[in-house]
Motif scaffolding. Structure first.
Motif, PDB file in Angstrom:
ATOM      1  N   VAL A  92      74.687  35.757  76.266  1.00 33.59           N
ATOM      2  CA  VAL A  92      73.505  35.627  77.111  1.00 33.59           C
ATOM      3  C   VAL A  92      73.744  34.791  78.359  1.00 33.59           C
ATOM      4  O   VAL A  92      73.093  35.005  79.391  1.00 33.59           O
ATOM      5  N   ASP A  93      74.677  33.823  78.299  1.00 32.64           N
ATOM      6  CA  ASP A  93      74.874  32.947  79.453  1.00 32.64           C
ATOM      7  C   ASP A  93      76.193  32.190  79.311  1.00 32.64           C
ATOM      8  O   ASP A  93      76.239  31.107  78.735  1.00 32.64           O
ATOM      9  N   PRO A  94      77.286  32.737  79.866  1.00 29.28           N
ATOM     10  CA  PRO A  94      78.573  32.039  79.775  1.00 29.28           C
ATOM     11  C   PRO A  94      78.545  30.649  80.390  1.00 29.28           C
ATOM     12  O   PRO A  94      79.196  29.728  79.876  1.00 29.28           O
ATOM     13  N   GLY A  95      77.816  30.480  81.494  1.00 28.11           N
ATOM     14  CA  GLY A  95      77.724  29.166  82.114  1.00 28.11           C
ATOM     15  C   GLY A  95      77.057  28.156  81.207  1.00 28.11           C
ATOM     16  O   GLY A  95      77.477  26.990  81.130  1.00 28.11           O
ATOM     17  N   ALA A 229      86.391  32.890  89.228  1.00 30.11           N
ATOM     18  CA  ALA A 229      86.065  34.239  88.753  1.00 30.11           C
ATOM     19  C   ALA A 229      85.489  34.213  87.346  1.00 30.11           C
ATOM     20  O   ALA A 229      85.160  35.255  86.793  1.00 30.11           O
ATOM     21  N   THR A 230      85.358  33.025  86.769  1.00 31.97           N
ATOM     22  CA  THR A 230      84.853  32.911  85.407  1.00 31.97           C
ATOM     23  C   THR A 230      83.368  32.568  85.428  1.00 31.97           C
ATOM     24  O   THR A 230      82.651  32.925  86.343  1.00 31.97           O
ATOM     25  N   ALA A 231      82.894  31.866  84.406  1.00 31.27           N
ATOM     26  CA  ALA A 231      81.480  31.521  84.328  1.00 31.27           C
ATOM     27  C   ALA A 231      81.067  30.692  85.543  1.00 31.27           C
ATOM     28  O   ALA A 231      81.795  29.797  85.973  1.00 31.27           O
ATOM     29  N   GLN A 399      80.134  52.172  83.205  1.00 29.07           N
ATOM     30  CA  GLN A 399      79.040  51.359  82.666  1.00 29.07           C
ATOM     31  C   GLN A 399      79.519  49.961  82.283  1.00 29.07           C
ATOM     32  O   GLN A 399      78.776  48.984  82.360  1.00 29.07           O
ATOM     33  N   GLY A 400      80.765  49.866  81.862  1.00 30.36           N
ATOM     34  CA  GLY A 400      81.284  48.581  81.443  1.00 30.36           C
ATOM     35  C   GLY A 400      81.461  47.593  82.574  1.00 30.36           C
ATOM     36  O   GLY A 400      81.664  46.400  82.331  1.00 30.36           O
ATOM     37  N   LEU A 401      81.376  48.052  83.823  1.00 27.49           N
ATOM     38  CA  LEU A 401      81.568  47.173  84.967  1.00 27.49           C
ATOM     39  C   LEU A 401      80.312  46.401  85.340  1.00 27.49           C
ATOM     40  O   LEU A 401      80.389  45.406  86.055  1.00 27.49           O
ATOM     41  N   ALA A 408      81.629  42.838  81.220  1.00 31.67           N
ATOM     42  CA  ALA A 408      82.483  42.473  82.363  1.00 31.67           C
ATOM     43  C   ALA A 408      82.402  40.984  82.685  1.00 31.67           C
ATOM     44  O   ALA A 408      83.433  40.324  82.885  1.00 31.67           O
ATOM     45  N   GLY A 409      81.204  40.439  82.750  1.00 28.06           N
ATOM     46  CA  GLY A 409      81.058  39.019  83.056  1.00 28.06           C
ATOM     47  C   GLY A 409      81.619  38.139  81.958  1.00 28.06           C
ATOM     48  O   GLY A 409      82.258  37.111  82.217  1.00 28.06           O
ATOM     49  N   GLN A 410      81.415  38.553  80.704  1.00 27.98           N
ATOM     50  CA  GLN A 410      81.907  37.774  79.578  1.00 27.98           C
ATOM     51  C   GLN A 410      83.437  37.863  79.487  1.00 27.98           C
ATOM     52  O   GLN A 410      84.093  36.902  79.082  1.00 27.98           O
TER      53      GLN A 410
END
Length: 629
Positions: A92-95, A229-231, A399-401, A408-410
């Motif tokens: 839900v929120d890597p940061g 490029a990460t959280a 779709q995965g992008l 993708a974000g995770q």
């Protein structure tokens, strides 16, 4: 192709049994509260936010997490509960995962570990999140060589204070979340304790960084670093110009304290060992990072498998269509990902269990073994997460992008776990050296003729994983002995690549054993059968990758090498009908899954969630509804 649905009675029972295998008896107490919280409205994905807005939103959400805790300080000291949080926050929120890990594990956890060394600090403002805690150890010039860091804290006897100072640019603290984002902050700062002109080693010092309005305090300099490029986290570079700290700022324990007269005393003679004790929360952080990677990996697999089951594509006949999952080229890598994810999850359970037991026993040798096992598991799990999530992203195509689809974000954020709390390669190199120098004994080979054994036999497969481990141990030892004398660096360079193969083989054998043990302990017959199939797929992949070595050393016959592909294909075919059940056992939050556009045919037709306006009002409006009673 027939796929069992978790909606059927038998599948529901099996799913529940598999969930119990993955999460144990702690599911209800440690995991379920986070599943419920992160499925609520305030944690829904918000489209269109800038990195700065996402970072600020993570701090707002940290308030919701904190409100769900009865005692944040006690929570920081409970490794099982702490790692459970990390397993659910990433999707839900890597940061939020990053700032929560720093605040609870590294900051509050450091106080918990030092609680016996001095009268308790007043932590109420941190427990109530009126101030956020951060952790400053790594320096610009000293990353994984943190024991050589150069920030100093010099004791002033006359004033009864410490003077915290950054002597030059390379000693600036690198990448902590020290900006004004999130409000007032304090840090525990790793610095060299200087008493009467003598360097006593690295200790932690409680250091306020900003006031209640987020303004940087005198002598503290904070500069934002470029976007990663990460959280999206407020990474900064931080330095101190002769900042005065009170006597009680030093976090003391039996391995280092000052007497009332200002003399230094310690029960440990080695400065390096004192340093490792001082930053002991970094080892717990490895367990947290592993847990985080597991959570986002299970989520990615759930997204990819559900998409493959629902999305239809051309079959082999004109005009016909089948689910993507019907194609062997599509479901094989996904089922291999499922097997790896089960093995990684159960390896993590073993690592946490060993850490808790070693801590309770208090024996130094057990603690050192547990720390090494934790480091090996952290490297393997977080690297496996990268591999599995990359596969899942590709199997979802374009779709995965999309960030809104939860992969993708995770995947990008997971790169942070590979580096955080000890860069994977560095901690594996350390483990490799220790394993070669007496802290590891390979399993003895089985004396049965391989020609009499069957590739369907899990005992044979586990023996082969032990053979792979022993092969690399022997090679590394041989290369170490044959290295150039009088040149330690070149001697180690001659050894290290084989030694790293040993570490990987050890992690694989331990993960395979954890999966095999779980199958043996499963009380549901169907769940046990599926776990055995997952183990066989996991082990066969490893055996295939090392079949040449195993054949050359007489652990496999030529006929068995030729049979490996057929054996693997047979296991894949047997697992296909159970794919949905196996993934349902991950207990991924359904509301989060359904929030992904990829999960709904009309997903891209809906109005996006309104972007946050940067004031914090949107998240705060939902606090009362989201916070458990």
């Amino acid at each position: 192709m027939i796929i069992s649905s978790p909606s059927s009675g038998r599948a529901i029972t099996t799913t529940a049994a598999l969930t119990r295998v993955l999460f144990g008896e702690q599911m209800e107490q440690h995991h379920e509260p986070w599943r419920k919280l992160f499925g609520t409205e305030p944690f829904r994905f918000r489209e269109g936010l800038s990195p700065e807005e996402r970072s600020a939103l993570s701090y707002e959400r940290l308030g919701l997490v904190n409100a769900a805790l009865e005692s944040p300080v006690d929570f920081a000291g409970d490794v099982q509960r702490l790692t459970a949080l990390h397993e659910w926050v990433g999707p839900v929120d890597p940061g939020l995962g990053t700032v929560a890990s720093i605040h609870y594990n590294l900051f509050l956890g450091s106080f918990f570990d030092h609680s016996s060394g001095q009268p308790g600090h007043d932590l109420r403002e941190f427990a109530e999140l009126r101030r956020t805690g951060t952790f400053l150890c790594t320096e610009a010039g000293h990353g994984n060589s943190a024991s050589q860091l150069e920030t100093t804290a010099t004791y002033d006897h006359a004033a009864g204070e410490f003077v915290l100072h950054t002597p030059h640019a390379d000693a600036r603290k690198f990448m902590p979340n020290t900006s004004s984002t999130g409000g007032a902050k304090s840090a525990v700062v790793a610095a060299r304790l200087i008493v009467d002109g003598r360097d006593r080693g690295v200790f932690l010092f409680l250091t306020p960084l900003s006031d209640e309005d987020g303004r940087t305090l005198p002598g503290v300099e904070i500069r934002r670093l470029p976007q990663t490029a990460t959280a999206p986290v407020d990474h900064c570079i931080t330095s101190f110009d002769h900042v005065r700290l009170p006597r009680e700022a030093l976090l003391e324990s039996e391995y280092g304290r000052l007497t009332p007269e200002g003399a230094f005393v310690s029960s440990i003679g080695s400065p390096r060992k004192r340093f490792l004790k001082s930053i002991g929360r970094v080892t717990v952080g490895k367990l947290c990072m592993s847990g985080y990677s597991l959570g986002v990996t299970r989520h990615a697999v759930a997204v990819a498998v559900r998409h493959a089951l629902n999305r239809r594509t051309a079959g082999v006949t004109t005009g016909g269509s089948v689910p993507l999952f019907a194609h062997r080229s599509h479901h094989t890598p996904l089922l291999e990902s499922v097997a790896s994810t089960y093995a990684a999850t159960l390896l993590h359970r073993a690592a946490v269990r060993r850490w808790v037991e070693a801590t309770e026993q208090g024996q130094e040798s057990e603690q050192e073994d547990s720390e090494r096992f934790t480091a090996i598991a952290k490297g393997w799990i977080t690297w496996q997460a990268r591999e599995v999530m990359t596969e899942c992203r590709e199997r979802c195509g374009a779709q995965g992008l999309f960030l809104a689809n939860g992969i993708a974000g995770q995947l990008a954020a997971n790169e942070g776990t590979i580096t955080a709390e000890g860069d994977n390669l560095v901690i594996w190199v350390k483990a490799a050296g220790e394993m070669l120098l007496g802290h590891f004994t390979p399993k003895q080979p089985c004396d049965l003729d391989p020609a009499t054994r069957d590739l369907a036999d899990t005992t044979f497969l586990q023996d082969l994983l032990g053979d792979i481990e022993r092969i690399w141990h022997q090679r590394a030892r041989r290369r170490l002995r044959s290295g150039p004398p009088g040149d330690p660096l070149n001697r180690w360079n001659n050894t290290v690549n084989s030694a790293l193969k040993l570490v990987d083989a050890h992690a694989v054998r331990q993960a395979g054993q954890a999966l095999l043990d779980a199958a043996a302990e499963a009380t549901d017959d169907e769940a046990r059968q599926q776990l055995v199939l997952l183990y066989r797929l996991f082990a066969l992949r490893q055996v295939m990758a090392h079949s040449g070595d195993l054949l050359a050393d007489g652990h496999l016959t030529g006929g068995q090498v030729r049979e490996l592909q057929d054996a693997s294909e047979g296991v894949v075919a047997a697992l296909v009908p159970h794919a949905e059940t196996l993934v349902a056992a991950f207990a991924v939050v359904e509301d989060v899954l359904l929030d992904h556009p990829i999960a709904r045919p009309e997903g891209f037709d809906e109005q996006p969630v309104p972007s946050w306006d940067g004031t914090g009002s949107a998240p705060r409006r939902a606090v009362a509804a989201a916070t458990p009673a």
